[in-house]
Each structure stands twice: as C-alpha cells, then as structure tokens.
Write a protein that holds these residues in place. Structure first.
Motif, PDB file in Angstrom:
ATOM      1  N   HIS A  51      -4.001   3.398  -0.844  1.00 18.50           N
ATOM      2  CA  HIS A  51      -3.712   1.969  -0.741  1.00 18.50           C
ATOM      3  C   HIS A  51      -3.408   1.376  -2.111  1.00 18.50           C
ATOM      4  CE1 HIS A  51      -3.749  -2.030   0.933  1.00 18.50           C
ATOM      5  NE2 HIS A  51      -4.634  -2.413   0.031  1.00 18.50           N
ATOM      6  N   GLU A  52      -4.201   1.711  -3.113  1.00 18.35           N
ATOM      7  CA  GLU A  52      -3.985   1.184  -4.454  1.00 18.35           C
ATOM      8  C   GLU A  52      -2.668   1.702  -5.042  1.00 18.35           C
ATOM      9  OE1 GLU A  52      -7.348   2.003  -6.879  1.00 18.35           O
ATOM     10  OE2 GLU A  52      -8.707   0.701  -5.733  1.00 18.35           O
ATOM     11  N   GLU A  62       0.324   0.054  -3.311  1.00 17.31           N
ATOM     12  CA  GLU A  62       0.446  -1.339  -3.713  1.00 17.31           C
ATOM     13  C   GLU A  62       1.164  -1.454  -5.048  1.00 17.31           C
ATOM     14  OE1 GLU A  62      -3.350  -3.264  -3.741  1.00 17.31           O
ATOM     15  OE2 GLU A  62      -2.901  -4.349  -1.890  1.00 17.31           O
ATOM     16  N   ARG A 121       5.376  -3.005  -5.786  1.00 16.82           N
ATOM     17  CA  ARG A 121       5.681  -4.078  -6.731  1.00 16.82           C
ATOM     18  C   ARG A 121       6.846  -3.746  -7.647  1.00 16.82           C
ATOM     19  NH1 ARG A 121      -0.131  -4.910  -6.767  1.00 16.82           N
ATOM     20  NH2 ARG A 121      -0.366  -3.479  -8.523  1.00 16.82           N
TER      21      ARG A 121
END
Length: 506
Positions: A94-95, A98, A102
């Motif tokens: 997830h990190e 993410e 971006r």
C-alpha cells in the motif's frame, strides 16, 4: 472451527480494506507468510514500509539447552504470526503503490519502480528499460545506483545474454487456456549466481566483474491491453535471489506499476502528438526584415492549448507581429487557433496599418464561425526603418520594452477578449523603441505558469527582464531564454502554453 484464544485479536476490517485498496487478495490465499530472501547481497538495504532494515532484528528466543525438550507452539500464536505477516505485506504494498501513483512522468515512475523493487527483493542497484512492443516509443533507460556510464557498459553486453534482454526480446510465456496462440507475459528471470554459469557470455562476465554484481532478478513490465512495455532488473553484489514470498510481492507490485506506466505512456504520446500539431500550425521560420531581429519561444502545455504567434512581412518594408490565445485545450482549440491565425494574416495584408481594423475583422469572424469560443490577441504594425510601432490588443497582456535605460510595460487600453462583445473596438497605441531596445510580446500562459497572482506574476516578469545580462541584450533569443529560465526555472505549474515573441530594433 478453530479454537482461537481470546488473547488473539485480529482487525479483520483493516485487513479486508487493505485487500480491496491494493487488489492483492491472492496474497491472503497463500498458506505461508512471506519469508525473507534466501541471501541478501546488499550491505545497506533500503527501507521498506518505514522500517530501517539496517537495524538488526533482535533475537526473541535463545538457543535451547542440549537435552531439553522444545516447548510446544500454541496454535493461536502460529495464526497470529501468519496474519501479522499478511498485514505487513499489504501495508508495504500500500505504501509503495501510494508513492508510485503520485508520480506524473515516465522517468519519475520508473525511478520509483526501481526504488520500490529494490526494497522488495533486497537489492541495492537496478535498471529499468522502457521499450513498448508496438515500436511507437518513447524508449528510455533509467538506472538506480548506476551512473550513466555504467548503463552504457551494461548495454554493451549482447542483449540475449542478459536477464532483462531475454524478456525484451520476447521470451515466450505460458499459453493462455482456451487460446493456444495467445501467451502470457514472460515470466521473471532469476540468475542467482552469474559466475557459476558455465554458459555465461564472456562479455557479460567481464562487465559483471567490472561493475561488481554477481546475480540479477528481472521482471517484465506488461499489461493485457498494451502488451510489453519494458523490463526491470535488480542487481545483487553477491550470489543471491529473492525467496518465493518476495517474488510474489514484487510480482504484484510490478503488475500495478505496469498499469500506471501504461497510463503515463498514453499521456506522453498524447502530449507529443499535440506538440507536433502545434508546431506545424505555427511559423516554421521567422521573416528577415531590415532594421529588426526576431526570435520566438514556444512551450506546449500538457493538454495542448491554443496559444500562437506570427510575424509576417508587409508592403513597404513593414512588419506585422501578433500573439494570441484561444480558449480551451485539445485538438479543437488547436484547430481554432490555426483558423484564427490564418485569418489574421489575411486581414493584416489587407489593412495592417490599422491594427484596430484587423482585430475588429477577426472578432467578427470569431463570432460567426466560433460562437462558443473566445480569444485574446495583440497585433502590432511595425515600421523598422522609423522604429515606429502601432498596436492594439483585445484582452491581451501588454508587451514589455527591454532596453539599457528602461524596462517597462507598454500602456495599452483595457479591452474585452474577442467574441465577448457584440462589437469589439478599442483605441490603438503608438510606441517608438530606442535603438537597441527589444519589444517582448507574450501570452498570459507565461504568467499563469508561475502559479502566483497576476500582479505578482507581472512583477516577476518585470524583474526577470531587468536582470538580463548586458551581453545578452543584443540578442532577442537570449533575452527570451533568460526570461524563461528566470520566471519558470522548472517549467512552472499548470497546463498552459507559453509564447514569447521578441523583436529587437537596430
């Protein structure tokens, strides 16, 4: 039904939400938690999920004494360890995803892909090659922990002898069920010990020894819709390979990264097409008129705007200068810009001595042919022999005079853009540049890209023009370049086009 002790508490909602967010439900279906790589070659491993891997893991248990029986492990503790491993893996993915989402350019996405993959497989260096299978480009090679010269050295190895090259050259994948002619994307290629391979290419052996890597792990970058996009490879300093769990994690991340790269690739191709169309609609070269030197700079926005410029010789040694901006973005705005620019050229030839008449005719044409569109424009009729300029603007930013003794904006009358009034008309302004002075015509995209208010942007533009070095003031192109570098050092923010037309009078 398992009898789980009450001390074991599992946040099922958090795990389920993480599964939905990451799209990695298959990770939960595995029967064992993700283990560490078999051998880690990197002396300083990158951080994963906010944990510094250089800190040694404390030993939770001591070595049992000889002859003493090992205490049994409670079933609840085993399940808790498995769930903790699954949650940790999901949190890590997830990190990493993410951070990936971006990124806004292909180079940024490839760099993030390499950093995340290095953390997952436990490597220190890597290389990503973007090479779409359709051959439409763009192609690029990005390195992690490798200098540009190192990348060039690796590329001297015959591509078929490298792990990433086997993927790029079409290493066949498994056939899809029900479609024998269709095949899955190539599988990852692991080379746990390069120097133990007797069939290793001699050049590959030489390059690996020079750069100091002894193993590699390569994964394909591909999607079902776009096909092969490229490949990524990570290099180990010592013989090593990621374990099964780590391979599973990097595979999940690679599939998500490939989808993101495919979207960025389409955006990049769209921008390139828009830039090509814009350049074709703008003048291919500027005219040469005695007494004046011209230079133009144009930067296309991400979505393709309708900013334009023009310079055309007129009878009796006169010169017509124009800049403008059409509302909207995309192909329709470019088409409207092309029609408007062509019409202005015709009006300038017929009645260029009267800029107000030229813009009035242009406004009438815009209302009849583009009733839902507006535009700003500035037209200047210049007589270089007399250093005389008569100009009129329709809702456009005023030009700037740059000289040794003054740097100031031309005071033009306030006027609405074309297409916003039933009958447009505004008075013209006459200026007389001094010998050696340069008149800068520009579009408001130059100001909007600064990301500041218009008043502040005007002040910054004036300050940029004031600081033009003395050696550059004789070259209109150097003046335009200095203004762009000073005002937009990193390209600025926003999707607006930028146009500068500079005319230096002798």
């Amino acid at each position: 039904m398992l009898d789980i002790p009450s001390l074991l508490r599992v946040d099922v909602v958090a795990v389920t939400a993480a599964q939905i967010d990451m799209g990695v439900c298959d990770a939960i279906q595995r029967n064992a938690p993700v283990e560490e790589p078999a051998a880690m070659s990197a002396p300083h491993l990158p951080k994963v999920a906010g944990i510094d891997p250089t800190v040694p893991v404390p030993a939770h248990t001591a070595e049992p004494l000889p002859g003493l029986p090992t205490p049994p492990v409670a079933p609840g503790a085993m399940i808790q360890d498995r769930l903790a491993g699954w949650v940790s893996d999901l949190t890590t993915l997830h990190e990493l995803t993410e951070r990936l989402v971006r990124t806004g350019t292909l180079d940024e996405a490839l760099q993030e892909l390499l950093r995340a993959g290095a953390a997952l497989v436990g490597a220190r260096r890597g290389m990503a090659v973007l090479e779409p299978a359709d051959g439409l480009g763009p192609t690029t090679t990005i390195g992690l922990g490798l200098a540009h010269a190192d990348l060039g050295t690796i590329e001297t190895v015959p591509r078929g002898a490298t792990s990433y090259g086997r993927i790029l050259d079409g290493l066949p994948g498994e056939p899809l069920s029900g479609a024998p002619s269709a095949r899955r994307p190539p599988a990852p290629v692991a080379v746990p010990d390069l120097f133990a391979d007797e069939g290793l290419d001699p050049r590959h052996r030489e390059v690996a020894a020079r750069l100091g890597y002894a193993a590699s792990y390569a994964v394909p970058l591909a999607t079902d819709a776009s096909g092969r996009l490229g490949a990524a490879v990570w290099l180990y300093d010592e013989p090593a390979e990621p374990g099964e769990g780590r391979r599973h994690l990097v595979g999940l991340y690679g599939r998500y990264a490939s989808e993101h790269l495919a979207r960025l690739l389409e955006l990049e191709r769209g921008r390139a097409r828009m830039a090509t169309i814009t350049e074709e609609l703008l003048p291919s070269r500027l005219p040469r008129v005695p007494g004046v030197r011209l230079a133009a700079r144009h930067r296309t926005g991400a979505r393709g705007g309708g900013d334009w410029y023009d310079a055309l010789p007129l009878p009796e040694g006169a010169l017509g200068l124009a800049v403008g901006s059409v509302s909207g973005t995309g192909p329709s705005a470019l088409a409207a810009m092309g029609r408007l620019r062509a019409s202005l050229r015709a009006y300038a030839v017929m009645e260029g001595e009267d800029p107000v008449a030229v813009l009035s005719d242009l406004e009438l044409l815009l209302r009849l042919t583009e009733p839902a569109r507006s535009a700003t424009a500035l037209f200047a009729y210049a007589e270089p022999a007399h250093r005389r300029i008569v100009l009129a603007g329709a809702g456009h930013t005023p030009p700037l005079i740059v000289g040794e003794r003054r740097t100031e904006f031309v005071e033009t009358s306030l006027s609405a853009p074309l297409g916003m009034l039933a009958c447009w008309e505004a008075p013209s302004v006459e200026i007389t540049p001094e010998p050696g002075e340069t008149v800068l015509l520009h579009t408001d995209g130059l100001l909007r890209r600064t990301g500041e208010s218009m008043d502040r942007a005007f002040a910054r533009l004036h300050a940029a023009a004031v600081t033009v070095p003395g050696a550059d003031r004789k070259d209109p192109g150097a003046i335009a370049d200095h203004v762009l570098r000073t005002l937009l050092p990193d390209g600025g923010t926003g999707d607006e086009d930028v146009v500068i037309l500079a005319a230096r009078f002798d």
